[in-house]
Design an enzyme around this catalytic site. Structure first.
Site, PDB file in Angstrom:
ATOM      1  N   ASP A 191      43.960  85.789   9.835  1.00  0.00           N
ATOM      2  CA  ASP A 191      43.583  86.098  11.201  1.00  0.00           C
ATOM      3  C   ASP A 191      44.794  86.663  11.944  1.00  0.00           C
ATOM      4  O   ASP A 191      45.889  86.089  11.890  1.00  0.00           O
ATOM      5  CB  ASP A 191      43.090  84.842  11.922  1.00  0.00           C
ATOM      6  CG  ASP A 191      41.655  84.980  12.410  1.00  0.00           C
ATOM      7  OD1 ASP A 191      41.417  85.928  13.175  1.00  0.00           O
ATOM      8  OD2 ASP A 191      40.800  84.174  12.016  1.00  0.00           O
TER       9      ASP A 191
ATOM     10  N   ASP B 220      41.308  89.378  15.639  1.00  0.00           N
ATOM     11  CA  ASP B 220      40.542  88.661  16.656  1.00  0.00           C
ATOM     12  C   ASP B 220      40.388  89.522  17.914  1.00  0.00           C
ATOM     13  O   ASP B 220      41.370  90.075  18.429  1.00  0.00           O
ATOM     14  CB  ASP B 220      41.274  87.358  16.983  1.00  0.00           C
ATOM     15  CG  ASP B 220      40.482  86.440  17.874  1.00  0.00           C
ATOM     16  OD1 ASP B 220      39.418  85.971  17.437  1.00  0.00           O
ATOM     17  OD2 ASP B 220      40.933  86.189  19.005  1.00  0.00           O
TER      18      ASP B 220
ATOM     19  N   GLU C 173      37.275  92.223  14.858  1.00  0.00           N
ATOM     20  CA  GLU C 173      36.231  91.592  15.660  1.00  0.00           C
ATOM     21  C   GLU C 173      36.073  92.410  16.934  1.00  0.00           C
ATOM     22  O   GLU C 173      37.044  92.601  17.673  1.00  0.00           O
ATOM     23  CB  GLU C 173      36.602  90.146  15.997  1.00  0.00           C
ATOM     24  CG  GLU C 173      35.495  89.425  16.756  1.00  0.00           C
ATOM     25  CD  GLU C 173      35.924  88.076  17.298  1.00  0.00           C
ATOM     26  OE1 GLU C 173      35.064  87.176  17.387  1.00  0.00           O
ATOM     27  OE2 GLU C 173      37.115  87.907  17.640  1.00  0.00           O
TER      28      GLU C 173
ATOM     29  N   HIS D   9      32.994  80.832  12.276  1.00  0.00           N
ATOM     30  CA  HIS D   9      33.472  79.653  13.000  1.00  0.00           C
ATOM     31  C   HIS D   9      33.035  79.636  14.461  1.00  0.00           C
ATOM     32  O   HIS D   9      33.161  78.595  15.125  1.00  0.00           O
ATOM     33  CB  HIS D   9      34.996  79.606  12.932  1.00  0.00           C
ATOM     34  CG  HIS D   9      35.659  80.753  13.637  1.00  0.00           C
ATOM     35  ND1 HIS D   9      35.603  82.044  13.171  1.00  0.00           N
ATOM     36  CD2 HIS D   9      36.366  80.809  14.793  1.00  0.00           C
ATOM     37  CE1 HIS D   9      36.254  82.843  13.991  1.00  0.00           C
ATOM     38  NE2 HIS D   9      36.725  82.121  14.988  1.00  0.00           N
ATOM     39  N   ASP D  10      32.530  80.768  14.973  1.00  0.00           N
ATOM     40  CA  ASP D  10      32.086  80.846  16.362  1.00  0.00           C
ATOM     41  C   ASP D  10      30.569  80.825  16.509  1.00  0.00           C
ATOM     42  O   ASP D  10      30.070  80.896  17.633  1.00  0.00           O
ATOM     43  CB  ASP D  10      32.605  82.145  17.007  1.00  0.00           C
ATOM     44  CG  ASP D  10      34.077  82.099  17.340  1.00  0.00           C
ATOM     45  OD1 ASP D  10      34.614  80.991  17.553  1.00  0.00           O
ATOM     46  OD2 ASP D  10      34.705  83.178  17.393  1.00  0.00           O
TER      47      ASP D  10
END
Length: 593
Positions: A106, A208, A269, A345-346
């Site tokens: 990440d 991210d 993302e 994860h979100d």
């Protein structure tokens, strides 16, 4: 230097790969402190190798005060002590490479932690050399914040800093100040930290909220107010901070300065991204990244325009999902690349969100969803627990939750906006990020499912004794077996990586039908997204492709419901799909008898 055209060329290694996301805090704990760690990950790599994945995306393990579970980074070159050491990281990376897997880390560079040395220096004085690494603005004449934006985690996006007499911008938590990408010195710091990890052997980055790094500055240096959709309150500012005017400039500079010098996989993302932006970002000749995570399909079960955002629930309308997916398939085919995902994860667990998590249908619908997603063109991402059909957690109360977004929403929705507590908790059970963050259940024995010998940082799913890795892996018709089959098919059959994806019967409210074609290869996928048996026929236009004097025969390649007569699986006219059943069929053209 590696030419940019190499990135998206047919046959690039990642086009036929499948990725697996590890959320380290909840994957496996090796030392008994209740928090997953790097050595725990290393101990479970055989599981991923058996699954067949070629890429691991690792959520942040950098040093962090954990205000947002690691997405608030205080040192980009250090490992958080709860996860281990750099030596543990190197051991894990070597073990992945030895198993033929590549590691994507990440990259969280829209913001840092307020404990990062850059910010500690920046907030001390307007004259500090690091001050311009972040975004500062003076208050309005009446002392109010510079604009009316609400942060993603609630409250104003502006936080007062007494030493400098300014507000700083934070699109997420107040402890996650946004970095100022307009500052060339900041960009050089980012390039350096990227090289640090790439030189260490890392194979790429998941970036991210990368499309938030360029802000929509007005000519006078202000950020505009958001339109008023909720009188008397702050206004959602998230959409206004995405896809700013210098985004492509910054991303192309990143590629030129760093990425073109390494063999990397990059995925950005990109909330609020449109298909046009998707093409622009991922075009192999002129773009900057290999693929992106777009969110259109993640927003379809929320009420459009409702100020509660994702928490404003509405039932999913399957035609909307099919059309959204197909629009992205059409837009990027031949000029970009999709990433395929139903969870991370979100996001909540897909078997609860898109399938059916009732005991009678959980495994079958999880297998069906796997078939449907992997039938599209792009790189599929599997989130930990998805490969065993792990469902959402029925949180009894807010005390069971840990996520900052969820906790803040609950406090403000009830305490400030007066919303119904029962409705707020229903939204949390459906959409809360903690659904994806309960620990991985490795076995049905021991106090904590093989995740830890200590006390887990968040409770396991209450049904972990029935739903766990050991049991599902032992089942030849389990969810794990389906994912392993689909991953193997993608590696062997180029049509699943490179073939065109076409959707059929897009208006049908329960059936999803796809075809994949490449040269003489033609595959058909049919999935039932409902609780009743459905009948389908080979789409007429597709049937006509056989030509006069020919007909199609179907060879089953992946079946979510393996029971039943083989001839039924091969039927293309009047085929009956059981509730939550999916089939992937390879079609052969033979002379009509």
């Amino acid at each position: 230097m590696i030419a940019a055209t190499r990135r998206g060329a047919v046959g690039a290694w990642w086009r036929s790969a499948v990725a697996y996301q590890i959320y380290p805090r909840s994957f496996c704990d090796s030392d008994g402190d209740g928090i997953g760690d790097l050595r725990g990950i290393t101990s479970k790599l055989d599981h991923l190798q058996d699954l067949g994945v070629q890429v691991v995306w690792l959520s942040p393990v950098y040093a962090s005060p954990q205000d947002d579970n690691g997405y608030d980074i205080s040192d980009y070159r250090a490992i958080a002590p709860e996860y281990g050491t750099l030596a543990d990281f190197d051991e894990m990376l070597a073990a992945m490479h030895a198993r033929g897997m590549r590691l994507v880390m990440d990259l969280v560079v829209n913001h840092s932690s307020d404990e990062h040395v850059w910010f500690r220096q920046a907030r001390s004085s307007r004259d500090n050399p690091f001050h311009d690494h972040y975004i500062w603005r003076d208050p309005k004449p009446d002392g109010a914040p510079p604009n009316n934006w609400e942060a993603a985690f609630n409250g104003s996006v502006w936080e007062w800093n007494e030493p400098t007499g300014e507000y700083y911008l934070h699109m997420f938590s107040r402890r996650q100040p946004d970095l100022n990408w307009e500052n060339p010195a900041l960009r050089q710091e980012v390039w350096a930290l990227m090289r640090f990890w790439l030189d260490r052997g890392v194979d790429g980055f998941r970036m991210d909220v990368i499309n938030m790094i360029s802000k929509p500055w007005e000519a006078d240096g202000r950020l505009p107010d958001a339109p008023v959709v909720r009188p008397g309150f702050l206004q959602p500012g998230f959409a206004m901070s995405c896809n700013g005017p210098r985004l492509m400039e910054f991303l192309r500079e990143m590629r030129r300065e760093v990425l073109d010098h390494y063999d990397t996989l990059t995925v950005g993302e990109a909330p609020m991204a449109t298909v046009r932006q998707g093409r622009e970002i991922t075009d192999p000749r002129t773009g900057a990244l290999d693929m992106l995570f777009q969110f259109e399909h993640m927003d379809l079960d929320s009420i459009p325009g409702d100020p509660r955002g994702k928490w404003a629930l509405k039932p999913l309308h399957l035609p909307d999902l099919k059309r959204t997916m197909q629009r992205w398939q059409d837009a990027l085919h031949g000029c970009g690349w999709n990433s395929l995902y139903l969870s991370n994860h979100d996001q909540p667990r897909p078997v609860s969100r898109f399938g059916c998590d009732e005991p009678a249908h959980r495994v079958g619908s999880a297998r069906m969803l796997a078939i449907w997603l992997h039938a599209h063109q792009g790189t599929p991402y599997i989130y930990q627990g998805e490969e065993i059909g792990l469902p959402n957690t029925p949180f009894a109360s807010i005390e069971d939750c840990r996520d900052i977004e969820t906790l803040n929403m609950h406090r403000i929705a009830i305490g400030e906006r007066g919303e119904d507590p029962a409705e707020v908790m229903a939204a949390i059970r459906a959409k809360g990020r903690d659904n994806a963050r309960t620990p991985m259940p490795w076995s049905g024995t021991g106090p904590h499912a093989g995740f830890t010998r200590g006390t887990p940082w968040i409770d396991l799913h209450p049904h972990w004794r029935e739903i766990h890795v050991e049991r599902d892996r032992a089942d030849p018709h389990g969810v794990f077996a389906m994912y392993r089959r689909l991953i193997a098919l993608r590696r062997v059959h180029p049509v699943l990586a490179e073939g065109r994806c076409e959707g059929w019967a897009l208006d049908h409210s329960r059936l999803a039908i796809l075809s994949r074609s490449l040269g003489d290869e033609l595959w058909l996928v049919a999935c039932n997204f409902g609780g009743d048996t459905e009948t389908f026929d080979l789409p007429e236009e597709l049937a006509l492709r056989a030509g006069t004097g020919w007909r199609w025969l179907a060879e089953p390649m992946a079946l979510s419901h393996p029971a039943g007569a083989p001839d039924e699986h091969a039927r293309l006219q009047g085929a009956r799909l059981a509730p939550w059943e999916g089939r992937m069929l390879r079609l052969r053209r033979v002379p009509s008898s």
